[in-house]
Design a protein around this motif. Structure first.
Motif, mmCIF file in Angstrom:
data_model
loop_
_atom_site.group_PDB
_atom_site.id
_atom_site.type_symbol
_atom_site.label_atom_id
_atom_site.label_comp_id
_atom_site.label_asym_id
_atom_site.label_seq_id
_atom_site.Cartn_x
_atom_site.Cartn_y
_atom_site.Cartn_z
ATOM 1 N N MET A 194 30.496 15.105 26.312
ATOM 2 C CA MET A 194 31.075 16.412 26.652
ATOM 3 C C MET A 194 31.929 16.289 27.906
ATOM 4 O O MET A 194 31.605 15.535 28.829
ATOM 5 N N ARG A 195 33.028 17.053 27.929
ATOM 6 C CA ARG A 195 33.862 17.172 29.119
ATOM 7 C C ARG A 195 33.819 18.621 29.589
ATOM 8 O O ARG A 195 33.575 19.521 28.784
ATOM 9 N N ALA A 196 34.062 18.827 30.870
ATOM 10 C CA ALA A 196 34.041 20.183 31.435
ATOM 11 C C ALA A 196 35.390 20.495 32.072
ATOM 12 O O ALA A 196 35.974 19.643 32.759
ATOM 13 N N ILE A 197 35.873 21.706 31.831
ATOM 14 C CA ILE A 197 37.091 22.199 32.477
ATOM 15 C C ILE A 197 36.736 23.450 33.266
ATOM 16 O O ILE A 197 36.126 24.384 32.726
ATOM 17 N N VAL A 198 37.119 23.469 34.537
ATOM 18 C CA VAL A 198 36.997 24.671 35.366
ATOM 19 C C VAL A 198 38.396 25.237 35.546
ATOM 20 O O VAL A 198 39.299 24.547 36.041
ATOM 21 N N LEU A 199 38.579 26.478 35.117
ATOM 22 C CA LEU A 199 39.890 27.124 35.177
ATOM 23 C C LEU A 199 40.113 27.723 36.563
ATOM 24 O O LEU A 199 39.383 28.621 36.982
ATOM 25 N N ALA A 200 41.136 27.224 37.270
ATOM 26 C CA ALA A 200 41.383 27.688 38.642
ATOM 27 C C ALA A 200 42.877 27.768 38.935
ATOM 28 O O ALA A 200 43.312 27.517 40.059
ATOM 29 N N ALA A 201 43.665 28.125 37.919
ATOM 30 C CA ALA A 201 45.115 28.147 38.093
ATOM 31 C C ALA A 201 45.688 29.557 38.197
ATOM 32 O O ALA A 201 46.909 29.716 38.276
ATOM 33 N N GLY A 202 44.827 30.565 38.213
ATOM 34 C CA GLY A 202 45.314 31.934 38.347
ATOM 35 C C GLY A 202 45.784 32.221 39.760
ATOM 36 O O GLY A 202 45.496 31.469 40.702
ATOM 37 N N TYR A 203 46.470 33.349 39.925
ATOM 38 C CA TYR A 203 47.052 33.683 41.225
ATOM 39 C C TYR A 203 46.317 34.804 41.959
ATOM 40 O O TYR A 203 46.681 35.152 43.076
ATOM 41 N N ALA A 204 45.274 35.355 41.351
ATOM 42 C CA ALA A 204 44.369 36.304 42.015
ATOM 43 C C ALA A 204 45.117 37.370 42.797
ATOM 44 O O ALA A 204 44.833 37.624 43.972
ATOM 45 N N THR A 205 46.049 38.037 42.138
ATOM 46 C CA THR A 205 46.879 39.018 42.835
ATOM 47 C C THR A 205 46.077 40.213 43.345
ATOM 48 O O THR A 205 46.460 40.834 44.346
ATOM 49 N N ARG A 206 44.965 40.535 42.705
ATOM 50 C CA ARG A 206 44.161 41.683 43.160
ATOM 51 C C ARG A 206 43.426 41.391 44.467
ATOM 52 O O ARG A 206 42.901 42.303 45.092
ATOM 53 N N LEU A 207 43.371 40.118 44.859
ATOM 54 C CA LEU A 207 42.691 39.758 46.105
ATOM 55 C C LEU A 207 43.672 39.435 47.232
ATOM 56 O O LEU A 207 43.265 38.929 48.280
ATOM 57 N N ARG A 208 44.935 39.716 47.027
ATOM 58 C CA ARG A 208 45.886 39.532 48.118
ATOM 59 C C ARG A 208 45.660 40.588 49.193
ATOM 60 O O ARG A 208 45.227 41.686 48.884
ATOM 61 N N PRO A 209 45.923 40.279 50.460
ATOM 62 C CA PRO A 209 46.562 39.066 50.988
ATOM 63 C C PRO A 209 45.613 37.885 51.197
ATOM 64 O O PRO A 209 46.053 36.811 51.596
ATOM 65 N N LEU A 210 44.326 38.084 50.952
ATOM 66 C CA LEU A 210 43.354 37.011 51.182
ATOM 67 C C LEU A 210 43.753 35.743 50.433
ATOM 68 O O LEU A 210 43.703 34.635 50.987
ATOM 69 N N THR A 211 44.186 35.895 49.180
ATOM 70 C CA THR A 211 44.488 34.719 48.372
ATOM 71 C C THR A 211 45.884 34.146 48.620
ATOM 72 O O THR A 211 46.302 33.208 47.945
ATOM 73 N N ASP A 212 46.588 34.696 49.602
ATOM 74 C CA ASP A 212 47.824 34.047 50.049
ATOM 75 C C ASP A 212 47.492 32.804 50.861
ATOM 76 O O ASP A 212 48.317 31.890 50.974
ATOM 77 N N GLU A 213 46.295 32.779 51.436
ATOM 78 C CA GLU A 213 45.883 31.659 52.292
ATOM 79 C C GLU A 213 44.699 30.879 51.733
ATOM 80 O O GLU A 213 44.366 29.813 52.240
ATOM 81 N N TRP A 214 44.048 31.419 50.699
ATOM 82 C CA TRP A 214 42.869 30.783 50.111
ATOM 83 C C TRP A 214 42.970 30.796 48.595
ATOM 84 O O TRP A 214 43.441 31.775 48.018
ATOM 85 N N ALA A 215 42.496 29.739 47.963
ATOM 86 C CA ALA A 215 42.269 29.784 46.521
ATOM 87 C C ALA A 215 41.004 30.610 46.285
ATOM 88 O O ALA A 215 39.990 30.384 46.961
ATOM 89 N N LYS A 216 41.064 31.554 45.359
ATOM 90 C CA LYS A 216 39.895 32.409 45.123
ATOM 91 C C LYS A 216 38.653 31.572 44.839
ATOM 92 O O LYS A 216 37.558 31.878 45.324
ATOM 93 N N GLU A 217 38.805 30.524 44.068
ATOM 94 C CA GLU A 217 37.664 29.706 43.656
ATOM 95 C C GLU A 217 37.049 28.928 44.817
ATOM 96 O O GLU A 217 35.917 28.447 44.714
ATOM 97 N N LEU A 218 37.794 28.805 45.912
ATOM 98 C CA LEU A 218 37.288 28.105 47.102
ATOM 99 C C LEU A 218 36.745 29.056 48.160
ATOM 100 O O LEU A 218 36.253 28.609 49.200
ATOM 101 N N LEU A 219 36.825 30.354 47.894
ATOM 102 C CA LEU A 219 36.287 31.318 48.859
ATOM 103 C C LEU A 219 34.776 31.164 48.976
ATOM 104 O O LEU A 219 34.074 31.060 47.969
#
Length: 254
Positions: free
Chosen positions: A1-26
């Protein structure tokens, strides 16, 4: 089995926080969201590789995070919400790039849960040549209408799957955690070639269940869908309380 974690979105609803952080790394409860996902995947003895797919803007942050971890980071080459590949497009991007011909676990990188992936995988294996969706009963049709909603037969097979329906067929919400049988993985390409939507991973699962066996694994433990500032603060405070940390009135990644 292989695993994929999807983390390519732009998280616009969490701006401006996600202008400086990847949501998945918060940090939530003192730890990055994606750390908890990778730990959960670690429960599975048969996962040969973990692939995190992100975009060009967030890729440097993920490469830094991945140092010293057995994780492969893929940059999908997009730089804005306008040219994004979409979650299903990103799944195919990783399948092509990593030449995946195996069973596939797919998890959205903003999914926080405390169920056992080992138990989920055991359920999936018991169904033979089939794929599976993790499902939670959210208790009301009004709340269910905010998610992808499934209906199951007596054996747990998905008989209906509708994204954010006005009139939900049940209160069972599909969370973005899927296990695809290796024989179903090539159908992602067929789905995309048919001109179907590239975004929202549940759309492929909905399409697949009309053609192949897909089962719903129902869990009742904690799950957080982090889409906006309110949900992020709630999840952070609950995780902080569990870790013995003080609650906060406003969220900060510090």
């Amino acid at each position: 089995m292989r695993a994929i974690v999807l983390a390519a979105g732009y998280a616009t609803r969490l701006r401006p926080l996600t202008d400086e952080w990847a949501k998945e790394l918060l940090p939530v409860g003192g730890r990055p969201i994606i750390d908890r996902i990778v730990d959960a995947i670690g429960e599975l003895d048969d996962v040969d590789s973990i692939h995190v797919v992100t975009n060009s803007r967030k890729a440097p942050w993920f490469h830094t995070w991945a140092e010293g971890r057995e994780v492969i980071v893929h940059d999908d080459g997009t730089s804005s919400n306008d040219d994004r590949l979409g979650a299903i497009g990103d799944m195919q991007f990783v399948i092509d790039t990593a030449e995946i011909d195996d069973d596939l676990l797919v998890i959205a990188g903003d999914n926080l849960f405390d169920f056992s992936l080992a138990e989920y995988a055991a359920f999936w294996r018991s169904k033979g040549r089939a794929s599976a969706i993790a499902v939670r009963d959210v208790g009301s049709r009004e709340l269910a209408s905010q998610y992808g909603v499934v209906a199951l037969d007596a054996d747990g097979r998905v008989t209906d799957f509708v994204e954010k329906p006005a009139d939900p067929p049940s209160t069972l919400a599909a969370i973005a955690t899927y296990i695809y049988h290796r024989e179903h993985v090539p159908l992602i390409r067929a789905y995309l070639d048919a001109g179907e939507s590239h975004d929202q991973p549940g759309r492929f699962a909905a399409w697949l269940q009309e053609r192949e066996a897909v089962y719903g694994w129902v869990f009742d433990s904690t799950w957080y869908d982090i889409g906006d500032h309110e949900q992020l603060l709630e999840a952070d405070n609950r995780m902080r309380a569990a870790a013995g940390l003080p609650e906060r009135e406003t969220y900060s990644p510090a």
